[in-house]
Design a protein around this motif. Sequence first.
Motif, PDB file in Angstrom:
ATOM      1  N   SER A   5       0.900  -1.112   0.092  1.00  0.00           N
ATOM      2  CA  SER A   5      -0.054   0.142  -0.054  1.00  0.00           C
ATOM      3  C   SER A   5       0.948   1.227  -0.040  1.00  0.00           C
ATOM      4  O   SER A   5       0.694   1.991  -0.723  1.00  0.00           O
ATOM      5  CB  SER A   5      -0.910   0.085   1.277  1.00  0.00           C
ATOM      6  OG  SER A   5      -0.251   0.009   2.358  1.00  0.00           O
ATOM      7  N   ASP A 202     -17.719   2.764  -7.857  1.00  0.00           N
ATOM      8  CA  ASP A 202     -16.470   2.005  -8.227  1.00  0.00           C
ATOM      9  C   ASP A 202     -16.515   1.044  -9.337  1.00  0.00           C
ATOM     10  O   ASP A 202     -15.508   0.685  -9.727  1.00  0.00           O
ATOM     11  CB  ASP A 202     -16.271   1.070  -6.941  1.00  0.00           C
ATOM     12  CG  ASP A 202     -15.847   1.657  -5.747  1.00  0.00           C
ATOM     13  OD1 ASP A 202     -15.336   2.704  -5.919  1.00  0.00           O
ATOM     14  OD2 ASP A 202     -16.175   1.305  -4.483  1.00  0.00           O
ATOM     15  N   GLU A 203     -17.650   0.981  -9.985  1.00  0.00           N
ATOM     16  CA  GLU A 203     -18.007   0.411 -11.188  1.00  0.00           C
ATOM     17  C   GLU A 203     -17.643   1.093 -12.436  1.00  0.00           C
ATOM     18  O   GLU A 203     -17.955   0.866 -13.480  1.00  0.00           O
ATOM     19  CB  GLU A 203     -19.455  -0.125 -11.205  1.00  0.00           C
ATOM     20  CG  GLU A 203     -19.746  -1.269 -10.242  1.00  0.00           C
ATOM     21  CD  GLU A 203     -21.139  -1.713 -10.120  1.00  0.00           C
ATOM     22  OE1 GLU A 203     -21.858  -1.625 -11.243  1.00  0.00           O
ATOM     23  OE2 GLU A 203     -21.639  -2.209  -9.142  1.00  0.00           O
ATOM     24  N   TYR A 286      -7.649   4.259 -10.082  1.00  0.00           N
ATOM     25  CA  TYR A 286      -7.176   2.792 -10.653  1.00  0.00           C
ATOM     26  C   TYR A 286      -6.012   2.389  -9.749  1.00  0.00           C
ATOM     27  O   TYR A 286      -5.801   1.211  -9.423  1.00  0.00           O
ATOM     28  CB  TYR A 286      -6.688   2.621 -12.230  1.00  0.00           C
ATOM     29  CG  TYR A 286      -7.918   2.311 -12.986  1.00  0.00           C
ATOM     30  CD1 TYR A 286      -8.264   1.284 -13.350  1.00  0.00           C
ATOM     31  CD2 TYR A 286      -8.614   3.586 -13.586  1.00  0.00           C
ATOM     32  CE1 TYR A 286      -9.328   0.930 -14.112  1.00  0.00           C
ATOM     33  CE2 TYR A 286      -9.548   3.362 -14.328  1.00  0.00           C
ATOM     34  CZ  TYR A 286     -10.025   1.836 -14.854  1.00  0.00           C
ATOM     35  OH  TYR A 286     -11.157   1.717 -15.536  1.00  0.00           O
ATOM     36  N   LYS A 289      -7.791   1.333  -6.481  1.00  0.00           N
ATOM     37  CA  LYS A 289      -8.317  -0.027  -6.446  1.00  0.00           C
ATOM     38  C   LYS A 289      -7.501  -1.117  -6.559  1.00  0.00           C
ATOM     39  O   LYS A 289      -7.656  -2.140  -5.801  1.00  0.00           O
ATOM     40  CB  LYS A 289      -9.219  -0.045  -7.816  1.00  0.00           C
ATOM     41  CG  LYS A 289     -10.504   0.799  -7.906  1.00  0.00           C
ATOM     42  CD  LYS A 289     -11.237   0.453  -9.467  1.00  0.00           C
ATOM     43  CE  LYS A 289     -12.380   1.459  -9.501  1.00  0.00           C
ATOM     44  NZ  LYS A 289     -12.931   1.475 -10.993  1.00  0.00           N
ATOM     45  N   LEU A 290      -6.216  -0.868  -7.184  1.00  0.00           N
ATOM     46  CA  LEU A 290      -5.226  -1.794  -6.996  1.00  0.00           C
ATOM     47  C   LEU A 290      -4.608  -2.251  -5.650  1.00  0.00           C
ATOM     48  O   LEU A 290      -4.353  -3.270  -5.052  1.00  0.00           O
ATOM     49  CB  LEU A 290      -4.170  -1.477  -8.016  1.00  0.00           C
ATOM     50  CG  LEU A 290      -2.864  -2.617  -8.176  1.00  0.00           C
ATOM     51  CD1 LEU A 290      -3.377  -3.796  -8.787  1.00  0.00           C
ATOM     52  CD2 LEU A 290      -1.964  -2.164  -9.154  1.00  0.00           C
ATOM     53  N   MET A 292      -6.520  -1.629  -2.957  1.00  0.00           N
ATOM     54  CA  MET A 292      -7.482  -2.247  -2.160  1.00  0.00           C
ATOM     55  C   MET A 292      -7.446  -3.858  -2.017  1.00  0.00           C
ATOM     56  O   MET A 292      -7.819  -4.732  -1.446  1.00  0.00           O
ATOM     57  CB  MET A 292      -8.807  -1.700  -2.448  1.00  0.00           C
ATOM     58  CG  MET A 292      -8.986  -0.262  -1.912  1.00  0.00           C
ATOM     59  SD  MET A 292      -8.585   0.130   0.012  1.00  0.00           S
ATOM     60  CE  MET A 292      -9.461  -0.988   0.561  1.00  0.00           C
ATOM     61  N   LYS A 293      -7.151  -4.089  -3.748  1.00  0.00           N
ATOM     62  CA  LYS A 293      -7.098  -5.739  -3.939  1.00  0.00           C
ATOM     63  C   LYS A 293      -5.825  -6.409  -3.304  1.00  0.00           C
ATOM     64  O   LYS A 293      -6.197  -7.336  -2.866  1.00  0.00           O
ATOM     65  CB  LYS A 293      -7.170  -5.702  -5.426  1.00  0.00           C
ATOM     66  CG  LYS A 293      -8.304  -5.574  -6.281  1.00  0.00           C
ATOM     67  CD  LYS A 293      -8.196  -6.089  -7.457  1.00  0.00           C
ATOM     68  CE  LYS A 293      -9.276  -5.528  -8.520  1.00  0.00           C
ATOM     69  NZ  LYS A 293      -9.053  -5.641 -10.107  1.00  0.00           N
ATOM     70  N   GLN A 294      -4.738  -5.381  -3.104  1.00  0.00           N
ATOM     71  CA  GLN A 294      -3.777  -6.061  -2.355  1.00  0.00           C
ATOM     72  C   GLN A 294      -3.888  -6.316  -1.101  1.00  0.00           C
ATOM     73  O   GLN A 294      -3.543  -7.248  -0.454  1.00  0.00           O
ATOM     74  CB  GLN A 294      -2.379  -5.172  -2.865  1.00  0.00           C
ATOM     75  CG  GLN A 294      -1.973  -5.119  -4.266  1.00  0.00           C
ATOM     76  CD  GLN A 294      -1.371  -6.498  -4.516  1.00  0.00           C
ATOM     77  OE1 GLN A 294      -0.924  -7.354  -3.827  1.00  0.00           O
ATOM     78  NE2 GLN A 294      -1.537  -6.900  -6.055  1.00  0.00           N
ATOM     79  N   ASP A 296      -6.807  -6.547   0.543  1.00  0.00           N
ATOM     80  CA  ASP A 296      -7.691  -7.551   0.703  1.00  0.00           C
ATOM     81  C   ASP A 296      -7.140  -8.991   0.505  1.00  0.00           C
ATOM     82  O   ASP A 296      -7.561  -9.935   1.042  1.00  0.00           O
ATOM     83  CB  ASP A 296      -8.960  -7.458  -0.265  1.00  0.00           C
ATOM     84  CG  ASP A 296      -9.828  -6.399   0.119  1.00  0.00           C
ATOM     85  OD1 ASP A 296      -9.787  -5.905   1.226  1.00  0.00           O
ATOM     86  OD2 ASP A 296     -10.549  -5.973  -0.930  1.00  0.00           O
ATOM     87  N   SER A 297      -6.093  -9.129  -0.385  1.00  0.00           N
ATOM     88  CA  SER A 297      -5.516 -10.448  -0.727  1.00  0.00           C
ATOM     89  C   SER A 297      -4.680 -10.791   0.767  1.00  0.00           C
ATOM     90  O   SER A 297      -4.363 -11.985   0.719  1.00  0.00           O
ATOM     91  CB  SER A 297      -4.662 -10.370  -1.897  1.00  0.00           C
ATOM     92  OG  SER A 297      -3.649  -9.711  -1.532  1.00  0.00           O
TER      93      SER A 297
END
Length: 298
Positions: A5, A202-203, A286, A289-290, A292-294, A296-297
């Motif tokens: 992050s 977010d969409e 973007y 979003k990347l 947040m994905k990291q 969450d993983s």
Amino acid sequence: VMITSATLLISTPCLGGTACVVTGQPFDTAKVKMQTFPNMYKGLVDCFVKTYKQVGFRGFYKGTTPALVANIAENSVLFMCYGFCQQIVRRIVGVDRKTKLSDLQNAAAGSFASAFATLVLCPTELVKCRLQAMHEMQLSGKIIQGHTTVWSVVKGVIQKDGPLGFYRGLSSTLLREVPGYFFFFGGYELSRTFFASGRSKDELGPIPLLLSGGFGGSCLWIAVYPVDCVKSRIQVLSMAGKQAGFMGTFVTVVRTEGVLALYSGLTPTMIRAFVANGALFLAYEYSRKLMMKQIDSY
């Protein structure tokens, strides 16, 4: 390799700031020239033609280094503090920390965040503006020998005014940033709400994000442009000697040149604002979003 992050928090403003400067620097240069010396140019095209004839293509990119530093520093602080200020707004209105804020509340958070960004923005903007209008300062006879590099401008400020000299125009910058970023984030969020039409924001795809960022940037400049004009005059003309403060400069411009002089250079500013801020918010969303994905993983 996992993207942390922290890495994304750094890369987002770097990408956004670079996009802003590369796409918008010629228009920003024209804006500063027209704000400080409105009588030299009849309009945007005249400013572009004269600049090219007198200085060449490089004249459009004077002050690019401090502009890049200013954009990256401002956006780093701005977006970092934006999340923090959103939490402050949540506490003030008494809602849970995960509650989605309204467009108005997001605008207030952005306005608070901009006050912190001003502290890193003012010194870099002063150097940028002086480099951009150095040719005009010499042409008008206000100074005899101009500085041609970032370092020579920095050295000149320190020798003449000391470290605090970099904060000339601080009050004007604050007066521009705090209300300006209310309209900036407010316009952006309102535009995203419009494009989302009941769906999650977010969409949204790249085109709505570009248009929303451009709309937010346009709202900012329409709201505070006269303040920015006064700021540019203070920062540039103080090279030639002591310059009046915000109110003194504002009154002088209105009395001697008329109210319309405060809007000199608005056209290149609006073109730059739409393109550059569209690119900025697209990079921001973007990257976020990347990130947040990291997270969450993990």
